[in-house]
Design a protein around this motif. Structure first.
Motif, PDB file in Angstrom:
ATOM      1  N   ALA A  64       0.826  -1.208   0.000  1.00  0.00           N
ATOM      2  CA  ALA A  64       0.000   0.000   0.000  1.00  0.00           C
ATOM      3  C   ALA A  64       0.865   1.265   0.000  1.00  0.00           C
ATOM      4  O   ALA A  64       0.558   2.239  -0.699  1.00  0.00           O
ATOM      5  N   GLN A  65       1.948   1.263   0.758  1.00  0.00           N
ATOM      6  CA  GLN A  65       2.852   2.427   0.778  1.00  0.00           C
ATOM      7  C   GLN A  65       3.503   2.634  -0.586  1.00  0.00           C
ATOM      8  O   GLN A  65       3.618   3.770  -1.049  1.00  0.00           O
ATOM      9  N   LEU A  66       3.935   1.544  -1.224  1.00  0.00           N
ATOM     10  CA  LEU A  66       4.555   1.654  -2.545  1.00  0.00           C
ATOM     11  C   LEU A  66       3.554   2.179  -3.570  1.00  0.00           C
ATOM     12  O   LEU A  66       3.888   3.035  -4.400  1.00  0.00           O
ATOM     13  N   THR A  67       2.328   1.682  -3.514  1.00  0.00           N
ATOM     14  CA  THR A  67       1.288   2.128  -4.446  1.00  0.00           C
ATOM     15  C   THR A  67       0.966   3.599  -4.232  1.00  0.00           C
ATOM     16  O   THR A  67       0.873   4.372  -5.190  1.00  0.00           O
ATOM     17  N   LYS A  68       0.783   3.990  -2.981  1.00  0.00           N
ATOM     18  CA  LYS A  68       0.440   5.382  -2.656  1.00  0.00           C
ATOM     19  C   LYS A  68       1.554   6.338  -3.093  1.00  0.00           C
ATOM     20  O   LYS A  68       1.287   7.386  -3.688  1.00  0.00           O
ATOM     21  N   ALA A  69       2.807   5.970  -2.832  1.00  0.00           N
ATOM     22  CA  ALA A  69       3.937   6.826  -3.229  1.00  0.00           C
ATOM     23  C   ALA A  69       4.032   6.930  -4.753  1.00  0.00           C
ATOM     24  O   ALA A  69       4.284   8.008  -5.296  1.00  0.00           O
ATOM     25  N   THR A  70       3.810   5.816  -5.452  1.00  0.00           N
ATOM     26  CA  THR A  70       3.842   5.823  -6.917  1.00  0.00           C
ATOM     27  C   THR A  70       2.749   6.723  -7.471  1.00  0.00           C
ATOM     28  O   THR A  70       2.998   7.548  -8.361  1.00  0.00           O
ATOM     29  N   ALA A  71       1.530   6.583  -6.945  1.00  0.00           N
ATOM     30  CA  ALA A  71       0.403   7.407  -7.412  1.00  0.00           C
ATOM     31  C   ALA A  71       0.678   8.885  -7.155  1.00  0.00           C
ATOM     32  O   ALA A  71       0.438   9.732  -8.032  1.00  0.00           O
ATOM     33  N   ALA A  72       1.200   9.209  -5.977  1.00  0.00           N
ATOM     34  CA  ALA A  72       1.490  10.612  -5.645  1.00  0.00           C
ATOM     35  C   ALA A  72       2.551  11.196  -6.572  1.00  0.00           C
ATOM     36  O   ALA A  72       2.409  12.337  -7.039  1.00  0.00           O
ATOM     37  N   GLU A  73       3.575  10.430  -6.865  1.00  0.00           N
ATOM     38  CA  GLU A  73       4.636  10.933  -7.744  1.00  0.00           C
ATOM     39  C   GLU A  73       4.165  11.063  -9.186  1.00  0.00           C
ATOM     40  O   GLU A  73       4.525  12.023  -9.877  1.00  0.00           O
ATOM     41  N   LEU A  74       3.385  10.110  -9.663  1.00  0.00           N
ATOM     42  CA  LEU A  74       2.841  10.236 -11.022  1.00  0.00           C
ATOM     43  C   LEU A  74       1.988  11.491 -11.142  1.00  0.00           C
ATOM     44  O   LEU A  74       2.112  12.247 -12.112  1.00  0.00           O
ATOM     45  N   THR A  75       1.147  11.739 -10.157  1.00  0.00           N
ATOM     46  CA  THR A  75       0.294  12.930 -10.175  1.00  0.00           C
ATOM     47  C   THR A  75       1.136  14.197 -10.100  1.00  0.00           C
ATOM     48  O   THR A  75       0.890  15.165 -10.822  1.00  0.00           O
ATOM     49  N   ARG A  76       2.142  14.195  -9.236  1.00  0.00           N
ATOM     50  CA  ARG A  76       3.002  15.371  -9.093  1.00  0.00           C
ATOM     51  C   ARG A  76       3.764  15.667 -10.382  1.00  0.00           C
ATOM     52  O   ARG A  76       3.873  16.810 -10.797  1.00  0.00           O
ATOM     53  N   LEU A  77       4.272  14.620 -11.039  1.00  0.00           N
ATOM     54  CA  LEU A  77       5.093  14.807 -12.234  1.00  0.00           C
ATOM     55  C   LEU A  77       4.291  15.130 -13.491  1.00  0.00           C
ATOM     56  O   LEU A  77       4.725  15.923 -14.314  1.00  0.00           O
ATOM     57  N   GLU A  78       3.124  14.493 -13.643  1.00  0.00           N
ATOM     58  CA  GLU A  78       2.401  14.678 -14.899  1.00  0.00           C
ATOM     59  C   GLU A  78       1.048  15.346 -14.748  1.00  0.00           C
ATOM     60  O   GLU A  78       0.369  15.577 -15.742  1.00  0.00           O
ATOM     61  N   GLY A  79       0.666  15.679 -13.513  1.00  0.00           N
ATOM     62  CA  GLY A  79      -0.663  16.256 -13.314  1.00  0.00           C
ATOM     63  C   GLY A  79      -1.703  15.187 -13.533  1.00  0.00           C
ATOM     64  O   GLY A  79      -1.384  14.030 -13.820  1.00  0.00           O
ATOM     65  N   PRO A  80      -2.983  15.527 -13.398  1.00  0.00           N
ATOM     66  CA  PRO A  80      -4.027  14.521 -13.615  1.00  0.00           C
ATOM     67  C   PRO A  80      -4.115  14.137 -15.095  1.00  0.00           C
ATOM     68  O   PRO A  80      -4.069  14.995 -15.960  1.00  0.00           O
ATOM     69  N   ARG A  81      -4.203  12.842 -15.342  1.00  0.00           N
ATOM     70  CA  ARG A  81      -4.378  12.341 -16.706  1.00  0.00           C
ATOM     71  C   ARG A  81      -5.537  11.362 -16.702  1.00  0.00           C
ATOM     72  O   ARG A  81      -5.754  10.653 -15.722  1.00  0.00           O
ATOM     73  N   ALA A  82      -6.237  11.295 -17.814  1.00  0.00           N
ATOM     74  CA  ALA A  82      -7.435  10.456 -17.906  1.00  0.00           C
ATOM     75  C   ALA A  82      -7.141   8.984 -17.630  1.00  0.00           C
ATOM     76  O   ALA A  82      -7.968   8.274 -17.063  1.00  0.00           O
ATOM     77  N   ASP A  83      -5.956   8.498 -18.009  1.00  0.00           N
ATOM     78  CA  ASP A  83      -5.638   7.075 -17.848  1.00  0.00           C
ATOM     79  C   ASP A  83      -4.789   6.778 -16.616  1.00  0.00           C
ATOM     80  O   ASP A  83      -4.344   5.652 -16.421  1.00  0.00           O
ATOM     81  N   GLN A  84      -4.569   7.769 -15.780  1.00  0.00           N
ATOM     82  CA  GLN A  84      -3.670   7.607 -14.644  1.00  0.00           C
ATOM     83  C   GLN A  84      -4.138   6.513 -13.665  1.00  0.00           C
ATOM     84  O   GLN A  84      -3.334   5.692 -13.216  1.00  0.00           O
ATOM     85  N   GLU A  85      -5.419   6.479 -13.348  1.00  0.00           N
ATOM     86  CA  GLU A  85      -5.929   5.461 -12.426  1.00  0.00           C
ATOM     87  C   GLU A  85      -5.735   4.056 -12.983  1.00  0.00           C
ATOM     88  O   GLU A  85      -5.424   3.128 -12.235  1.00  0.00           O
ATOM     89  N   ARG A  86      -5.907   3.887 -14.296  1.00  0.00           N
ATOM     90  CA  ARG A  86      -5.688   2.566 -14.911  1.00  0.00           C
ATOM     91  C   ARG A  86      -4.229   2.147 -14.799  1.00  0.00           C
ATOM     92  O   ARG A  86      -3.931   0.992 -14.499  1.00  0.00           O
TER      93      ARG A  86
END
Length: 184
Positions: free
Chosen positions: A92-114
């Protein structure tokens, strides 16, 4: 003039000794190269950089970046990123950190959750001493291995760059370490 306190060694034996040492060094280089190939999933990996990521001075993990057959960083080249953990983290920590960094680096994207959902299937809890390796042969694919065992193969548009940017982007959490990891 020979040293009278040293035993005499014939020239032919000295030459033989050098040949044996050269063969040993070559064999060791091949063995180390084979080990790097086995751990990275690349045929001829060349290490570009290695760094330690820290949080408030505490080492979290060591990262090493390998490129396929070349000693320069290029997004078009197959590569492998190895993370050797010094501390434990939950899936869960790895997933949360990955999601936070993806959002920080690329902003919200339509396919980000997938993309995050696909990556989440790859993650496992890690302990100090464990290693995750992300190997990518093409721009739309990333395979993850935990301690040498494949956990998944993610296929997603721009998966290589989007996932590895967390560590390799000039806009990562530590641009200086990212630059060193890329071999700059």
């Amino acid at each position: 003039m020979p040293d009278p306190h040293q035993p005499y060694v014939p020239k032919s034996l000295r030459t033989c000794h050098r040949s044996v040492m050269a063969a040993f060094a070559l064999g060791l280089a091949v063995l180390l190269s084979s080990a790097a190939a086995a751990e990275t999933g690349l045929k001829s990996p060349i290490k570009l950089g290695e760094v330690t990521f820290r949080w408030f001075g505490l080492p979290l993990y060591d990262a090493s970046l390998f490129a396929e057959g070349q000693n320069r960083f290029d997004w078009q080249t197959p590569m492998a990123l190895k993370l050797s953990y010094r501390r434990g983290f939950t899936r869960a920590q790895l997933t949360k950190a990955t999601a936070a960094e993806l959002t920080r680096l690329e902003g919200p994207r339509a396919d980000q959750e997938r993309l995050i959902a696909k990556l989440e299937t790859c993650f496992r809890d890690v302990a100090a001493g464990d290693s995750f390796v992300a190997t990518t042969q093409d721009p739309n694919q990333v395979a993850l291995y935990l301690n040498g065992r494949r956990t998944c193969d993610v296929r997603h548009a721009e998966a290589r760059k989007r996932f590895l940017n967390i560590w390799l982007s000039p806009n990562s959490r530590s641009a200086r370490l990212s630059s060193r990891l890329r071999g700059n």
